[in-house]
Design a protein around this motif. Structure first.
Motif, mmCIF file in Angstrom:
data_model
loop_
_atom_site.group_PDB
_atom_site.id
_atom_site.type_symbol
_atom_site.label_atom_id
_atom_site.label_comp_id
_atom_site.label_asym_id
_atom_site.label_seq_id
_atom_site.Cartn_x
_atom_site.Cartn_y
_atom_site.Cartn_z
ATOM 1 N N GLY A 188 0.807 -1.220 0.000
ATOM 2 C CA GLY A 188 0.000 0.000 0.000
ATOM 3 C C GLY A 188 0.834 1.260 0.000
ATOM 4 N N GLN A 189 0.195 2.350 -0.402
ATOM 5 C CA GLN A 189 0.860 3.651 -0.405
ATOM 6 C C GLN A 189 1.016 4.168 1.025
ATOM 7 N N TRP A 190 0.164 3.730 1.926
ATOM 8 C CA TRP A 190 0.185 4.221 3.300
ATOM 9 C C TRP A 190 0.754 3.178 4.252
ATOM 10 N N ASN A 191 1.095 2.034 3.731
ATOM 11 C CA ASN A 191 1.839 1.034 4.505
ATOM 12 C C ASN A 191 2.728 0.332 3.501
ATOM 13 N N ASN A 192 3.686 -0.363 3.964
ATOM 14 C CA ASN A 192 4.596 -1.031 3.038
ATOM 15 C C ASN A 192 4.630 -2.516 3.334
ATOM 16 N N PHE A 193 3.477 -3.080 3.738
ATOM 17 C CA PHE A 193 3.450 -4.459 4.193
ATOM 18 C C PHE A 193 3.190 -5.441 3.060
ATOM 19 N N THR A 194 4.013 -6.470 2.996
ATOM 20 C CA THR A 194 3.753 -7.660 2.188
ATOM 21 C C THR A 194 4.314 -8.845 2.959
ATOM 22 N N ALA A 195 3.894 -10.036 2.570
ATOM 23 C CA ALA A 195 4.414 -11.258 3.201
ATOM 24 C C ALA A 195 4.654 -12.320 2.132
ATOM 25 N N TRP A 196 5.163 -11.870 0.975
ATOM 26 C CA TRP A 196 5.453 -12.818 -0.097
ATOM 27 C C TRP A 196 6.493 -13.827 0.369
ATOM 28 N N ASN A 197 6.278 -15.078 0.039
ATOM 29 C CA ASN A 197 7.297 -16.101 0.274
ATOM 30 C C ASN A 197 8.504 -15.773 -0.600
ATOM 31 N N PRO A 198 9.706 -16.234 -0.229
ATOM 32 C CA PRO A 198 10.891 -15.959 -1.053
ATOM 33 C C PRO A 198 10.662 -16.390 -2.508
ATOM 34 N N GLY A 199 11.043 -15.493 -3.439
ATOM 35 C CA GLY A 199 10.899 -15.782 -4.869
ATOM 36 C C GLY A 199 9.505 -15.528 -5.419
ATOM 37 N N GLU A 200 8.611 -15.053 -4.585
ATOM 38 C CA GLU A 200 7.233 -14.769 -5.014
ATOM 39 C C GLU A 200 6.989 -13.258 -5.003
ATOM 40 N N PRO A 201 6.071 -12.770 -5.796
ATOM 41 C CA PRO A 201 5.322 -13.501 -6.824
ATOM 42 C C PRO A 201 6.209 -13.771 -8.028
ATOM 43 N N ASN A 202 5.998 -14.914 -8.667
ATOM 44 C CA ASN A 202 6.863 -15.265 -9.802
ATOM 45 C C ASN A 202 6.100 -15.468 -11.111
#
Length: 159
Positions: free
Chosen positions: A99-113
């Motif tokens: 998000g523009q107002w948060n910088n959160f992601t929880a992609w697994n290593p190498g994802e998204p692929n």
């Protein structure tokens, strides 16, 4: 509320501002009774009066991991890049990931692929550390899905 032009009485709703949104409690529910594709998952949550899950903070991610319990199943969220490759958004609120107002992601290593150029939908799965890891998969795969609803705070104005 008075009926709308169609004669149907509208359902009251509450739309939080972004700062309110980040401080609300989302309640997540895992649905594995019947596995479905992404768009059927979206519609199923809608039919339940909820929406396909968004995960916009580490708190959300932990709460969603709790909803997944000990399930080893992949489950759809509302994340997708079906509109523009590589530009993920939450379908239900049109906010970008991250998000523009948060910088959160929880992609697994190498994802998204985008394996085989067919993966456009964001799914979650429990990880050994108790968090929910993200992966991209084809949207036509039959999977479980996670719906969300908000707990409306006391004193909030409902429209």
């Amino acid at each position: 509320m008075p009926p709308g032009p169609s004669g149907i009485e509208p359902t009251p709703y509450w739309v939080p501002a972004i700062n309110e949104y980040l401080n609300q409690t989302k309640v997540y529910t895992l649905h594995c009774e019947k596995t479905v594709d992404f768009f059927t998952a979206w519609r199923s949550c809608y039919d339940l009066g909820e929406e396909l899950a968004t995960i916009e903070s580490s708190r959300d991610n932990k709460a969603l991991a709790s909803a997944l319990e000990s399930s080893d199943n992949l489950a759809y969220t509302s994340g997708t890049d079906a509109g523009k490759e590589g530009s993920y958004v939450w379908l239900v609120n049109k906010r970008p990931i991250p998000g523009q107002w948060n910088n959160f992601t929880a992609w697994n290593p190498g994802e998204p692929n985008n394996s085989e150029t067919k993966e456009h939908c964001l799914v979650v799965k429990n990880l050994p550390d108790g968090s929910a890891g993200w992966n991209d998969v084809p949207c036509d795969v039959s999977l479980c899905f996670v719906c969300q609803r908000f707990e409306i705070p006391d004193g909030a104005e409902v429209y």
